[in-house]
Write a protein that holds these residues in place. Structure first.
Motif, PDB file in Angstrom:
ATOM      1  N   ASP A 183      -9.965 -10.613   1.278  1.00 46.78           N
ATOM      2  CA  ASP A 183      -9.199  -9.371   1.934  1.00 46.78           C
ATOM      3  C   ASP A 183      -7.909  -9.363   2.195  1.00 46.78           C
ATOM      4  OD1 ASP A 183     -10.141  -6.752   3.506  1.00 46.78           O
ATOM      5  OD2 ASP A 183      -8.714  -7.861   4.956  1.00 46.78           O
TER       6      ASP A 183
ATOM      7  N   TRP B 268      -8.707   2.054   1.824  1.00 48.64           N
ATOM      8  CA  TRP B 268      -8.384   0.521   1.539  1.00 48.64           C
ATOM      9  C   TRP B 268      -7.054  -0.122   1.285  1.00 48.64           C
ATOM     10  CZ3 TRP B 268      -6.723  -1.696  -3.085  1.00 48.64           C
ATOM     11  CH2 TRP B 268      -7.200  -0.778  -4.084  1.00 48.64           C
ATOM     12  N   THR B 269      -6.059   1.136   0.929  1.00 47.83           N
ATOM     13  CA  THR B 269      -4.628   0.800   0.821  1.00 47.83           C
ATOM     14  C   THR B 269      -4.002   1.030   1.870  1.00 47.83           C
ATOM     15  OG1 THR B 269      -3.962   2.847   0.108  1.00 47.83           O
ATOM     16  CG2 THR B 269      -4.870   1.502  -1.676  1.00 47.83           C
TER      17      THR B 269
ATOM     18  N   SER C 193      -6.225  -8.881  -1.289  1.00 49.34           N
ATOM     19  CA  SER C 193      -6.555  -7.384  -1.686  1.00 49.34           C
ATOM     20  C   SER C 193      -5.306  -6.636  -0.948  1.00 49.34           C
ATOM     21  CB  SER C 193      -7.560  -6.937  -0.959  1.00 49.34           C
ATOM     22  OG  SER C 193      -7.806  -5.471  -1.676  1.00 49.34           O
ATOM     23  N   TYR C 194      -5.057  -7.051   0.254  1.00 42.80           N
ATOM     24  CA  TYR C 194      -3.978  -6.289   0.901  1.00 42.80           C
ATOM     25  C   TYR C 194      -2.647  -6.670   0.682  1.00 42.80           C
ATOM     26  CZ  TYR C 194      -0.743  -5.029   4.756  1.00 42.80           C
ATOM     27  OH  TYR C 194       0.236  -4.534   5.474  1.00 42.80           O
TER      28      TYR C 194
END
Length: 206
Positions: free
Chosen positions: A106, A182-183, A109-110
């Protein structure tokens, strides 16, 4: 049941504090004031939820953060732009169940949408550290130096991971990422306009 990684909620801070201070010598202790500063300022502060309970948490920030951790300052002295994992804690009963890997996936991804590298440290003077170093190595981190923390003289291996997708993201989107859930960055809690933003203090380890 599946692991859900999400932003921390204010009413969960007491549980997060208890998890942190029960984690053992590999994680430096926190008090409620310092944890509150992270809650109000850290751009990444997420918990993992499993079976309806908090299984762990992770706190991170970019290299432009105002943070006086000596480990963070070491990275900033040697690298211009990175995402720093200040600490990750997994509840003892949940270790080995994939929570740590869920957090790092996670966090990457960030981070790779915003930073070219991801940084963290592992203490070397806390006994059996080989499994922790192996975990980070399997996730693509490499040691780029060592640092001894002033005051407690703890030695840390300073680890860095290249985020290969960042260059493509920056070339394609610049600083304007698509507006999808999610962004999005974490929404920091509102403070009165006259209140100065507190600066996180203390040093930590993963």
């Amino acid at each position: 049941m599946s692991i859900v990684v999400r932003d921390v909620r204010e009413h969960e801070l007491d549980s997060v504090l208890a998890l942190n201070n029960a984690a053992g010598p590999a994680i430096l202790p926190l008090d409620a004031g310092r944890l509150r500063q992270f809650y109000e300022n850290a751009e990444y502060f997420r918990v993992a939820e499993r079976d309806g309970t908090i299984a762990g948490f992770m706190i991170g920030m970019g290299s432009n953060a105002e943070y006086d951790s000596s480990n963070f300052r070491w990275f900033r002295k040697h690298f211009p732009d990175f995402f720093y994992i200040d600490r990750i804690v997994v509840a003892s009963r949940r270790r080995g169940g994939g929570v740590g890997r869920a957090f790092y996936a996670d966090a990457q991804s960030y981070a790779e949408l915003r930073y070219p590298q991801m940084a963290c440290e592992v203490f070397l003077d806390q006994g059996a550290n080989d499994p922790v170093l192996l975990f980070h190595g399997s996730f693509g981190f490499r040691e780029v130096g060592q640092h001894v923390m002033p005051g407690n003289e703890l030695r840390a291996a300073m680890l860095m991971k290249e985020l290969s997708c960042h260059a493509w993201v920056r070339k394609t989107y610049g600083s304007e990422l698509p507006e999808v859930p999610w962004t999005r960055r974490r929404v920091l809690p509102a403070r009165p306009a006259a209140q100065a933003a507190p600066r996180p203090t203390g040093t930590t380890g993963p």
